[in-house]
Design an enzyme around this catalytic site. Sequence first.
Site, PDB file in Angstrom:
ATOM      1  N   GLY A 229       0.810  -1.212   0.000  1.00 31.70           N
ATOM      2  CA  GLY A 229       0.000   0.000   0.000  1.00 31.70           C
ATOM      3  C   GLY A 229       0.842   1.261   0.000  1.00 31.70           C
ATOM      4  N   GLU A 246      -7.183  -0.129   2.138  1.00 36.69           N
ATOM      5  CA  GLU A 246      -7.503  -1.048   3.245  1.00 36.69           C
ATOM      6  C   GLU A 246      -6.315  -1.976   3.373  1.00 36.69           C
ATOM      7  OE1 GLU A 246      -8.104  -4.265   4.960  1.00 36.69           O
ATOM      8  OE2 GLU A 246      -9.871  -4.719   3.732  1.00 36.69           O
ATOM      9  N   CYS A 280      -7.780  -9.870   6.539  1.00 31.81           N
ATOM     10  CA  CYS A 280      -7.177  -8.663   7.114  1.00 31.81           C
ATOM     11  C   CYS A 280      -7.755  -8.355   8.490  1.00 31.81           C
ATOM     12  CB  CYS A 280      -7.394  -7.478   6.180  1.00 31.81           C
ATOM     13  SG  CYS A 280      -6.518  -7.604   4.609  1.00 31.81           S
TER      14      CYS A 280
END
Length: 472
Positions: A229, A246, A280
């Site tokens: 990310g 996310e 996650c």
Amino acid sequence: MTVTDAPTSSLLERIQPAEGGREIHDPATGELVGRTRQTTVADLDAAVARAKATQPQWAAVSSQERAEALNAAAEALEAHAEELAILLSREQGKPLNGPNARFEVSACVSWLRATASFTLEPEVIVDEESGRSVLHWRPLGVVGAIGPWNWPMMISIWQIAPSLRQGNTVVVKPSGYTPLSVLALIEVLNTALPADVLIAVPGRGDVGERLSAHPDVAKIMFTGSTETGKSIIKTAADTVKRMTMELGGNDAGIVLDDADPKALADDIFWGAFINTGQTCAALKRLYVPESLYDQVCEALVEVAQQSPMGVGLEEQNVLGPVQNKPQWQIVADLVASAKESGARILIGGDPDENATGYFYPTTLVADIDPHQRLVTEEQFGPALPIVKYTDLDQAIEWANELDVALGSSVWGTDPDRTEDVAARLVAGSTWINKHGAIDPRVPFGGAKESGFGVEFGIHGLKEVSQPHVITR
């Protein structure tokens, strides 16, 4: 806009290249599942150009017509549900039953229908003699969706559905580990959608990097590791893209001293081991008071013993393999480090490294130091550390001290007390007497390095829209 006709051949036949392509193997058996085409950066550029050209026409379609298209796509998924679930089980490894493959396909249908039902109306901000200001929500343009390998279909839908609902077009880059699932999903969706509003671009990292940097992509939606990310954020910075990120989590659960271990054990177990721990927002570290510690450990071992692990297409199994060898190695290394530190293995922890498939046994680890690596690093697999505490304030401090903060949970019988503890936890979501209980109506996102932006519901629609205030 014209909707494409549905071919009659099998999904796998329709998504594979006529020749060549990269082989995808079943992580449970090693068998060949199929081959995926590999797009190039030039292919990605062409896909973005098509999506950009189509977007104004799609935005001009009424909100009701776009909702009807999402509902039609949901019906198409239902018609192919079992075929999709079997492909998902073979490619990702997750069993058909339990909170796994059939569950994931069903969730895709539910999210499409829920998103179709949401309407983002203009908001009157000021209305008085001096003037009137109205906030409108316009499409952004082309949305780039980059998905993970753990819930490849469902998380793709989380990105696709709201983007299309708001009049954007979408270019999807699936994970290289699970491209077939996403290609099949999009093949079915596109039987109910106009051409070029949704395009898949499977490929290597250079394709994802170009998608993140592309000047004609207005927004990136990414679900995956914090490390990846951060790279995407840097790549997208030059074009000041809107982003929803996310990212990784290492969710804490705190059991209070008034909890009923036997009553909560099943929910705690599945909060941790949903999708064999590869989620996650799974519960990844559990803090238990000394007064209940042995009872909680025993209750969790009992649930683990009753939850069979094996090949996903065998109906009795509810736990499967780790999806890929690098992730299997992470789990194995973290559990080995816990053993070496003197932690006690309640069950599991002894993988057969010569076995077929990337199976790591369901593992519960007790008497572990709160700062041991298995606690502080995200394992993302079937291993749960259970930390003993004697002081609740200390447990809350431990829960909050990491750099990631996606979800958390509190377990107890006193509603006021559980609410008070929940309010002290730093996380995007905190659940009480459950963990990971997402809902398409309820915003979901991370705190700290677990990301920014939210998905789901009206708030999720706003994330894929450009706010535009008109004042007179």
